[in-house]
Design an enzyme around this catalytic site. Structure first.
Site, PDB file in Angstrom:
ATOM      1  CG  HIS B  98       3.463   1.596   3.322  1.00  0.00           C
ATOM      2  ND1 HIS B  98       3.431   2.808   2.669  1.00  0.00           N
ATOM      3  CD2 HIS B  98       2.739   1.782   4.464  1.00  0.00           C
ATOM      4  CE1 HIS B  98       2.732   3.678   3.380  1.00  0.00           C
ATOM      5  NE2 HIS B  98       2.304   3.087   4.477  1.00  0.00           N
ATOM      6  CG  ASP B 100       2.838   2.114  -1.064  1.00  0.00           C
ATOM      7  OD1 ASP B 100       3.397   1.476  -0.135  1.00  0.00           O
ATOM      8  OD2 ASP B 100       1.605   2.185  -1.188  1.00  0.00           O
ATOM      9  CG  ASP B 131       1.191   6.971   5.525  1.00  0.00           C
ATOM     10  OD1 ASP B 131       1.613   5.820   5.726  1.00  0.00           O
ATOM     11  OD2 ASP B 131       0.083   7.211   5.024  1.00  0.00           O
ATOM     12  CD  GLU B 165      -0.828   0.872   3.983  1.00  0.00           C
ATOM     13  OE1 GLU B 165      -1.747   0.679   4.785  1.00  0.00           O
ATOM     14  OE2 GLU B 165      -0.614   1.991   3.455  1.00  0.00           O
ATOM     15  CD  GLU B 166      -0.712   5.178   1.729  1.00  0.00           C
ATOM     16  OE1 GLU B 166      -1.951   5.182   1.825  1.00  0.00           O
ATOM     17  OE2 GLU B 166       0.041   5.610   2.619  1.00  0.00           O
ATOM     18  CD  GLU B 189       1.031   2.385   8.036  1.00  0.00           C
ATOM     19  OE1 GLU B 189       1.081   3.634   8.012  1.00  0.00           O
ATOM     20  OE2 GLU B 189       0.744   1.686   7.038  1.00  0.00           O
ATOM     21  CG  HIS B 389      -2.856  10.135   3.102  1.00  0.00           C
ATOM     22  ND1 HIS B 389      -3.762   9.304   2.493  1.00  0.00           N
ATOM     23  CD2 HIS B 389      -1.901   9.320   3.603  1.00  0.00           C
ATOM     24  CE1 HIS B 389      -3.375   8.049   2.637  1.00  0.00           C
ATOM     25  NE2 HIS B 389      -2.247   8.033   3.314  1.00  0.00           N
TER      26      HIS B 389
END
Lengths: 422, 422
Positions: B98, B100, B131, B165-166, B189, B389
């Site tokens: 992903h 995003d 990520d 995805e998030e 990931e 994050h």
């Protein structure tokens, strides 16, 4: 004399209801007290009182240790005090009532305009009807009735119509600092005609409980502030139990929690799948009538310091306690105080029943009068707290007039009287 | 072949780092994915892939039972899929990553621009570095390296560069509904080079716990929703314990709470001196790799229905459970699946060490691929979740290149190869 007073009040019932309606229809929420205060001032002047109307000086008040208000500007929010000098030789009495009312809240929950003053089935509706314009009207009616039946009081009467009770008592504090005091005081807050010689104090506190953030999928890598706050909450319940075990005052008999510790607000975390790193608790600590605010604060602080014994986490991350917002000074007048005897006797005389004597479960401005103005204050008034601060607040008009009669007799018996010259 | 790949990756290290920098410098938070997607599409075209770029149709997606996103408009948020048809006779592989990234959050906590792409001491910094743009770059480098040393794959390769995805996997769902599938799939990931054949699923829930309001001074006249929520919280802890006792999968060995129930948010009451009449809890329920989302939901619902056994209050005022917001489908690939053997062998070959096989403590888009696209998906990539994050997110560049080498070898051994004609 009782018969005369009773008849006078019956004859002036309509005017009395209209006065209360006028007061309720002026929506005197914080900052909007001027109209009702001018109305009260006019009433006091008509009674022949010397009236002082002034906007408290927030700057000066703000430095006082007992000051609390969310504001320090009182422009447009006057205090009103009327003084009726006695003919001499009698005891003085201070009558105190607040005119500020809490906001109406959600209009959807009101069956009619929150400031309607509508009278239905013997009840007068509106925000402030019970808390406490009904009581204030009873005070005015009592003074009018005494005058109406041609009597003059020997002792001085001081009538304080104050702002800011709902926000921490800055109005009464300002009146005290103006120098007003008396041999006793009465506040007709809604006690449902019970007599409260003692009043619970209270203080607001905030506790921040700490955790450590982590992803919810590996929550074991973090420390949940919510889980830690559960420990703090049950720890506080123990403190409440301990403090209440110490309350042996018979005035609290039958009260399951005389001085509660109420947690009113909990807030923590911001994301469902994160471990929350902080939880905020906000609450109200009840303070016993004879207790000092600082002693209660100290006890809470010491109690929280014991938390590491329950969970070593708290040794490294102690919860942070702060005192904020409103607080009300507790008050206590001894049951043997002569004003108690006078008030109780008049209650018996008018109602034909034995008075119920209790300690109030909430604070009033009475604590400030008793503690700071050296004026022992008793709380006694019409109305039930169950409707105060709620939608569709009302007061039973019969109660207003019965309290007016009791207070009129109390004025005569406490202050003494002479018959007016014709 | 390993030596050739290793040498190629060393020779193209600078270009690889620049590619990752370019990707990180495009701040592809939700709604802003277009620039980075066009960059990826260009890379895929240079690899000779047939590339599809499309904005998912939110209206159509919205009706799918596995759809979740806070939005249904994807204008400016394209998905990208590149397909490289194999020369024939080999197994196909789907690579998914992903683009995003979660928002940068408070800038004050970043030591430099969150989208700097700065390289310091072998680490590349920026939101999304771990990520999961580092993993995406590793995929592209692997494909480039295979081509670079003159080899062609026999099986098809499908490269999915997805959005959302998030926020719950709507990008991968859209790609699946477009018809893409393969004999196996890999998502890089950040597993810190561990191999995750199973992934935990998760769902968000909200529980409203009810009380009854009262004044804090007479709190015994009310029922505190905060006190009731303490019972609910410990009840949920028991459910978590029970569910985790059932997890006997050796892939979770050493994990203290394989499928946690995390309470992330608590909120109740609005006034320190009132008894709170409602508390809202929000959390994330972990779902075991082989478990169905609906079964987990049902278990929670049934468990809450047992609350009246702990406190009769809940019989009259049952907490309200709702499922809201994001959820990720769990995924499980059997350890004996041939793709596992191939990936593990290449890991050993490149690292010289035995691979660590675990089940992921968080959801990925892999569950959707495994369950919905019938494409067994394994998660394996560079980077550590501890920095994902968070402010100052970074990735260790050596890990990116080591994963690229392992994936390149995996492509060759899974898909088979032929030497290109000169």
């Amino acid at each position: 004399m009782k018969t005369q007073l009773h008849r006078w009040l019956e004859q002036h019932r309509e005017a009395g209801i209209e006065l209360l309606q006028q007061m309720v229809r002026l929506p005197s929420t914080q900052g909007n007290e001027q109209s009702v205060q001018l109305l009260v001032a006019e009433q006091l002047r008509e009674l022949g009182m010397v009236v002082e109307v002034w906007e408290p000086d927030g700057e000066a008040l703000g430095t006082h240790p007992y000051f609390y208000s969310p504001r320090t500007q009182f422009a447009g929010s006057p205090n009103v005090v009327g003084v009726c000098q006695g003919t001499g030789g009698g005891r003085s009495l201070l009558l105190n009532g607040h005119v500020d009312v809490v906001p109406a809240g959600s209009l959807a929950q009101w069956e009619r305009d929150p400031f309607s003053g509508a009278v239905v089935d013997g009840k007068l509706y509106g925000r402030g009807a019970t808390d406490m314009k009904g009581g204030n009207a009873a005070l005015l009616l009592a003074l009018q009735a005494v005058q109406g039946i041609g009597l003059k009081l020997r002792g001085d009467v001081i009538f304080q119509s104050v702002i800011e009770e709902e926000s921490g008592g800055a109005g009464t504090l300002a009146a005290i600092l103006q120098g007003y005091k008396a041999d006793a005081a009465l506040i007709p807050e809604p006690t449902n005609l019970r007599i409260f010689p003692k009043q619970q104090g209270s203080m607001w506190f905030r506790i921040e409980v700490k955790g450590r953030s982590a992803h919810g999928g590996t929550r074991y890598e973090g420390v949940s502030a919510i889980e830690k706050s559960m420990i703090v909450l049950s720890h506080l319940q123990e403190l409440e139990a301990q403090r209440n075990l110490r309350v042996t005052d018979p005035l609290y008999a039958g009260n399951p929690i005389p001085i509660p510790i109420n947690i009113g607000v909990i807030e923590g975390g911001s994301w469902p799948s994160s471990v929350p790193d902080v939880v905020k608790l906000e609450g109200r600590m009840g303070v016993a009538p004879e207790e000092k605010l600082d002693d209660a604060k100290g006890e809470m602080q010491k109690w929280l310091a014991l938390l590491p014994g329950k969970d070593p986490w708290f040794a490294s991350y102690p919860p942070e306690l702060t005192w904020f917002g409103a607080r009300w000074v507790p008050g206590s007048v001894d049951a043997s105080h002569p004003f108690m005897a006078v008030l109780m006797a008049q209650y018996r005389e008018v109602s034909g029943q034995e008075p119920v004597i209790e300690a109030s479960p909430w604070g009033t401005d009475g604590g400030l009068l008793t503690v700071l103005a050296d004026t022992p204050c008793i709380v006694f008034g019409p109305g039930v707290t169950q409707v105060a601060h709620y939608p569709n607040e009302y007061i039973v008009l019969d109660d207003v007039f019965q309290v007016a009669e009791i207070i009129a007799l109390t004025l005569l018996h406490w202050c003494g009287w002479d018959r007016m010259e014709a």
